[in-house]
Enzyme design. Structure first.
Site, PDB file in Angstrom:
ATOM      1  N   HIS A 108      42.291  12.403  19.619  1.00  0.00           N
ATOM      2  CA  HIS A 108      41.850  11.552  18.407  1.00  0.00           C
ATOM      3  C   HIS A 108      40.937  12.815  18.015  1.00  0.00           C
ATOM      4  CE1 HIS A 108      43.302   8.177  20.554  1.00  0.00           C
ATOM      5  NE2 HIS A 108      42.408   8.961  22.070  1.00  0.00           N
ATOM      6  N   GLU A 155      35.383   8.216  22.776  1.00  0.00           N
ATOM      7  CA  GLU A 155      36.365   8.779  23.044  1.00  0.00           C
ATOM      8  C   GLU A 155      36.755  10.966  22.332  1.00  0.00           C
ATOM      9  OE1 GLU A 155      40.338   7.344  23.065  1.00  0.00           O
ATOM     10  OE2 GLU A 155      40.660   9.386  24.400  1.00  0.00           O
ATOM     11  N   GLU A 184      44.799  11.382  30.842  1.00  0.00           N
ATOM     12  CA  GLU A 184      43.178  10.248  30.765  1.00  0.00           C
ATOM     13  C   GLU A 184      42.423  10.670  31.810  1.00  0.00           C
ATOM     14  OE1 GLU A 184      43.168   8.427  28.438  1.00  0.00           O
ATOM     15  OE2 GLU A 184      45.735   7.957  27.868  1.00  0.00           O
ATOM     16  N   HIS A 217      42.300  12.692  26.976  1.00  0.00           N
ATOM     17  CA  HIS A 217      41.840  12.034  26.992  1.00  0.00           C
ATOM     18  C   HIS A 217      41.117  11.661  27.800  1.00  0.00           C
ATOM     19  CE1 HIS A 217      44.306  11.296  22.889  1.00  0.00           C
ATOM     20  NE2 HIS A 217      44.957  11.946  23.824  1.00  0.00           N
TER      21      HIS A 217
HETATM   22 ZN    ZN Z   1      42.737   8.548  23.344  1.00  0.00          ZN
END
Ligand code: ZN
Length: 303
Positions: free
Chosen positions: A87, A124, A262, A180
Site C-alpha cells: 500500500h 497498515e 501478513e 503487509h
Molecule cells: Zn495489505
C-alpha cells in the site's frame, strides 16, 4: 535515501586497486564458497544461530575470506532483494488513480488499495514502510543490495501492483517480499506467508517461480515464527502459516521468487498491541531477514 548497500564499491575497482592480489582473490573465491557450504551444513543440522542475520559473520567466513576485505562483513554481496511495502500512506487521497483496473494475468484488479489500520488508526501502510526500513538495514548488513518498490519520498500514491512486480523483475532480484498486515475480524490472529500459485494466463506465468517462492516462503515463515513468537494464523492456512493464492498481481506478474507476508491482524487487539510496538516490529524485520538470508544461502527446508 540510498537503495544500494554502503558496500557498493564495484569488485573490479577493489581488484584494480589491489593489483597483485587479483590472482590471490580469484583463488579465494572457491574458498568462500566452501565456507558457505560448511556453514550450510551446520545450519542444516539445526545448529544455525538464532542471531545469524545480525551477528558478525561466523568464523568460517572470516577464515575463508582473510585478505578479501568486505567478504566477511558482507557474505551476501551481489545478492539483490526487493522489498515491497504494501500500500501507500497517501493512497486514500488518490482513489481514482488506485481504483484504476490493471491486468494481473488471471484477471483485472485495482491498481492498488489503501490497506487496513488498527482500531486506533495506525495505518497498515505506515507499518509496512517501518518494517521495510528495518528489514533493509538488516539485509544491507549482510551485503545484500536492497531496492524498495516505493518509499516516503516516492510518488504519493501506489505504485500499481503491476509496477511493484515489475520493479523486482527488472532488478533481477534473488528474492522479493511484499510486507503487509491483515484486516480480519477480532479474534483472528497470527501471521501467514502468501505463496504464488500456478498462473499461466495473459502476461502472467508463475510456473518458474512457484517452487523457489515456496522455499523462500517456508524459510521466512520458519524464521518469523522463531524470532517473533507470533503464532501461525488461526484463520488461514490451517496452522501452517502458509497460503497459496492466484489472485494477487504482485505475485502473478513476478518472474523472481516472491512472497507476501501478513505479519498479524491489525483488527485484533492482541496482534494490534504487537504491530504498534517498535520493539516488536524490529523482531518482525529480523525474522523476515533471517528467512531471506537463509534462502539466499541456499537453504531449502528452513521452515
Ligand atoms: Zn495489505
Amino acid at each position: 535515501m540510498s537503495y544500494t548497500s554502503p558496500e557498493s564499491e564495484p569488485p573490479q575497482q577493489r581488484r584494480t586497486r589491489r593489483g597483485p592480489l587479483v590472482v590471490a582473490l580469484a583463488a579465494l573465491v572457491p574458498g568462500v564458497l566452501i565456507g558457505w557450504l560448511a556453514y550450510e551444513a551446520v545450519g542444516a543440522g539445526g545448529a544455525e544461530p538464532a542471531d545469524a542475520a545480525t551477528s558478525p559473520s561466523p568464523s568460517v567466513h572470516a577464515s575463508a575470506s582473510a585478505g578479501a576485505d568486505g567478504a566477511a562483513a558482507a557474505p551476501l554481496k551481489g545478492k539483490v532483494v526487493v522489498i515491497d511495502p504494501g500500500h501507500n500512506p497517501d493512497n486514500f487521497r488518490h482513489t481514482a488513480e488506485i481504483n484504476r483496473q490493471v491486468d494481473i494475468g488471471s484477471g483485472h484488479k485495482e491498481c492498488d488499495t489503501t490497506g487496513t489500520s488498527t482500531d486506533d488508526g495506525y495505518a497498515e501502510a505506515k507499518f509496512t514502510l517501518d518494517v521495510t526500513h528495518r528489514l533493509r538495514t538488516l539485509l544491507e548488513r549482510q551485503g545484500v543490495t536492497v531496492r524498495l518498490t516505493h518509499d516516503d519520498k516516492g510518488p504519493d500514491w501506489g505504485p500499481c501492483v503491476t509496477e511493484r512486480a515489475e520493479i523486482g523483475n527488472k532488478a533481477h532480484a534473488d528474492a522479493a517480499i511484499s510486507i503487509h498486515a491483515d484486516g480480519a475480524p477480532v479474534g483472528d490472529r497470527g501471521f501467514h506467508v502468501i505463496l504464488p500459485g500456478t498462473v499461466h494466463a495473459g502476461g502472467a506465468d508463475t510456473r518458474p517461480i512457484v517452487g523457489p517462492s515456496r522455499d523462500l516462503g517456508k524459510s521466512v515463515a520458519g524464521s518469523f515464527l522463531r524470532v517473533t513468537g507470533e503464532p501461525p494464523s488461526n484463520y488461514i492456512g490451517h496452522g501452517t502459516a502458509l497460503d497459496t493464492r492466484t489472485d494477487l498481481g504482485g505475485l502473478n506478474l513476478s518472474t523472481v521468487p516472491k512472497v507476501f507476508i501478513e505479519c498479524g491482524n491489525m483488527r485484533d487487539t492482541k496482534d494490534a498491541a504487537l504491530l504498534t510496538s517498535g520493539t516488536w516490529r524490529q523482531k518482525a524485520a529480523q525474522g523476515i531477514s533471517e528467512g531471506i538470508v537463509s534462502f539466499l544461502r541456499g537453504s531449502r527446508s528452513a521452515g
